[in-house]
Write a protein that holds these residues in place. Structure first.
Motif, PDB file in Angstrom:
ATOM      1  N   TYR A  54     -94.021  19.455 -14.233  1.00 52.72           N
ATOM      2  CA  TYR A  54     -94.907  18.909 -15.279  1.00 52.72           C
ATOM      3  C   TYR A  54     -95.627  17.667 -14.768  1.00 52.72           C
ATOM      4  O   TYR A  54     -96.848  17.535 -14.892  1.00 52.72           O
ATOM      5  CB  TYR A  54     -94.066  18.593 -16.519  1.00 52.72           C
ATOM      6  CG  TYR A  54     -94.793  17.837 -17.612  1.00 52.72           C
ATOM      7  CD1 TYR A  54     -95.832  18.429 -18.327  1.00 52.72           C
ATOM      8  CD2 TYR A  54     -94.419  16.545 -17.947  1.00 52.72           C
ATOM      9  CE1 TYR A  54     -96.486  17.739 -19.347  1.00 52.72           C
ATOM     10  CE2 TYR A  54     -95.061  15.843 -18.954  1.00 52.72           C
ATOM     11  CZ  TYR A  54     -96.096  16.446 -19.647  1.00 52.72           C
ATOM     12  OH  TYR A  54     -96.736  15.762 -20.651  1.00 52.72           O
ATOM     13  N   ASN A  55     -94.891  16.756 -14.164  1.00 50.74           N
ATOM     14  CA  ASN A  55     -95.486  15.509 -13.676  1.00 50.74           C
ATOM     15  C   ASN A  55     -96.416  15.724 -12.488  1.00 50.74           C
ATOM     16  O   ASN A  55     -97.416  15.017 -12.333  1.00 50.74           O
ATOM     17  CB  ASN A  55     -94.387  14.513 -13.290  1.00 50.74           C
ATOM     18  CG  ASN A  55     -93.768  13.837 -14.494  1.00 50.74           C
ATOM     19  OD1 ASN A  55     -94.398  13.030 -15.163  1.00 50.74           O
ATOM     20  ND2 ASN A  55     -92.516  14.163 -14.786  1.00 50.74           N
ATOM     21  N   ILE A  61     -99.790  12.723 -19.030  1.00 50.52           N
ATOM     22  CA  ILE A  61     -98.345  12.922 -19.062  1.00 50.52           C
ATOM     23  C   ILE A  61     -97.744  12.271 -20.310  1.00 50.52           C
ATOM     24  O   ILE A  61     -98.044  11.128 -20.646  1.00 50.52           O
ATOM     25  CB  ILE A  61     -97.668  12.306 -17.814  1.00 50.52           C
ATOM     26  CG1 ILE A  61     -98.275  12.901 -16.538  1.00 50.52           C
ATOM     27  CG2 ILE A  61     -96.169  12.507 -17.846  1.00 50.52           C
ATOM     28  CD1 ILE A  61     -98.051  14.375 -16.371  1.00 50.52           C
ATOM     29  N   ASN A  62     -96.891  13.021 -20.994  1.00 48.69           N
ATOM     30  CA  ASN A  62     -96.122  12.482 -22.111  1.00 48.69           C
ATOM     31  C   ASN A  62     -94.727  13.112 -22.032  1.00 48.69           C
ATOM     32  O   ASN A  62     -94.430  14.093 -22.708  1.00 48.69           O
ATOM     33  CB  ASN A  62     -96.794  12.795 -23.453  1.00 48.69           C
ATOM     34  CG  ASN A  62     -96.145  12.035 -24.611  1.00 48.69           C
ATOM     35  OD1 ASN A  62     -94.937  11.822 -24.626  1.00 48.69           O
ATOM     36  ND2 ASN A  62     -96.947  11.630 -25.578  1.00 48.69           N
ATOM     37  N   GLU A  63     -93.895  12.544 -21.168  1.00 45.70           N
ATOM     38  CA  GLU A  63     -92.562  13.107 -20.931  1.00 45.70           C
ATOM     39  C   GLU A  63     -91.714  13.149 -22.193  1.00 45.70           C
ATOM     40  O   GLU A  63     -90.955  14.090 -22.404  1.00 45.70           O
ATOM     41  CB  GLU A  63     -91.831  12.304 -19.848  1.00 45.70           C
ATOM     42  CG  GLU A  63     -92.090  12.783 -18.443  1.00 45.70           C
ATOM     43  CD  GLU A  63     -91.062  12.245 -17.463  1.00 45.70           C
ATOM     44  OE1 GLU A  63     -89.926  11.932 -17.888  1.00 45.70           O
ATOM     45  OE2 GLU A  63     -91.394  12.140 -16.278  1.00 45.70           O
ATOM     46  N   SER A 111     -97.539  24.153 -22.631  1.00 45.40           N
ATOM     47  CA  SER A 111     -97.570  23.718 -21.230  1.00 45.40           C
ATOM     48  C   SER A 111     -97.171  24.887 -20.335  1.00 45.40           C
ATOM     49  O   SER A 111     -96.237  25.628 -20.648  1.00 45.40           O
ATOM     50  CB  SER A 111     -96.626  22.539 -21.013  1.00 45.40           C
ATOM     51  OG  SER A 111     -96.753  22.002 -19.715  1.00 45.40           O
TER      52      SER A 111
END
Length: 213
Positions: A54-55, A61-63, A111
């Protein structure tokens, strides 16, 4: 300033409240799963690798939100693994709605990515085919996604598995960017790739039984 305004706008537009997340997750409570040696549901052991992908592959980015969604929608977060290595994932959230057709359950692909080192191997298609087939078996009415109009490779992949462009929208994929909203209707006409379906359901009577449950 424009970028900040867009981020606030998108946070309000995309973020689901805890109550909506809870209602959506309840739909997956008795989720029918399909056995696949490579595509499985996310587990705690996989999460760090999923977060790595994801990163590495997204600029916005919104972990915290991503992790929250995986927690509520574990059964609709699919991970492709091979030799104990995470090579891709796709995460959907589920929302119920009422329409003139009655109660419906829709999925949104929140995602989705494949490790850049592993692209071109059919991993993305397998993730989508497995996840959409499970959606169909669990009476999800339709699935939708948003993709930048200039992302030709992704658009071609989505079309290959059955998504169609419904409309153009602005700002969802980035400030000032044009996006397609794409959708696939998961009704009796839905079919995944015959070869993939044969691998998942060696007994043709099983797929018929599940499709008509």
């Amino acid at each position: 300033m424009k970028n900040l305004i867009w981020k606030v706008h998108m946070y309000m537009r995309q973020s689901l409240t805890a109550s909506k997340l809870m209602v959506g997750s309840l739909i997956t409570r008795h989720w029918v799963r399909i056995t696949d040696k490579n595509v499985t549901n996310v587990s705690g052991e996989m999460l760090n690798e999923v977060l790595r992908l994801y990163n590495e592959n997204f600029t916005e980015i919104n972990e915290k939100r991503f992790t929250k969604y995986t927690r509520f929608f574990k059964k609709t977060t699919y991970v492709y693994t091979e030799n104990n290595e995470v090579k891709g994932y796709c995460l959907y959230y589920i929302k119920p709605s009422l329409s003139i057709e009655g109660f419906q359950k829709t999925a949104t692909l929140y995602s989705f990515t494949v490790d850049s080192r592993c692209r071109g191997q059919g991993i993305g298609a397998k993730l989508l085919q497995k996840s959409l087939l499970e959606m169909r078996l669990n009476s999800i009415t339709s699935a939708r996604l948003y993709v930048a109009t200039d992302n030709t490779a992704a658009i071609n992949l989505y079309r290959k598995v059955g998504f169609a462009v419904r409309r153009e929208v602005m700002d969802i994929c980035g400030p000032g960017k044009e996006c397609y909203e794409m959708e696939i209707i998961l009704d009796d006409r839905f079919r995944c790739d015959d070869e993939y379906q044969k691998n998942i359901f060696p007994d043709p009577q099983l797929i018929t039984l599940l499709m008509n449950r």
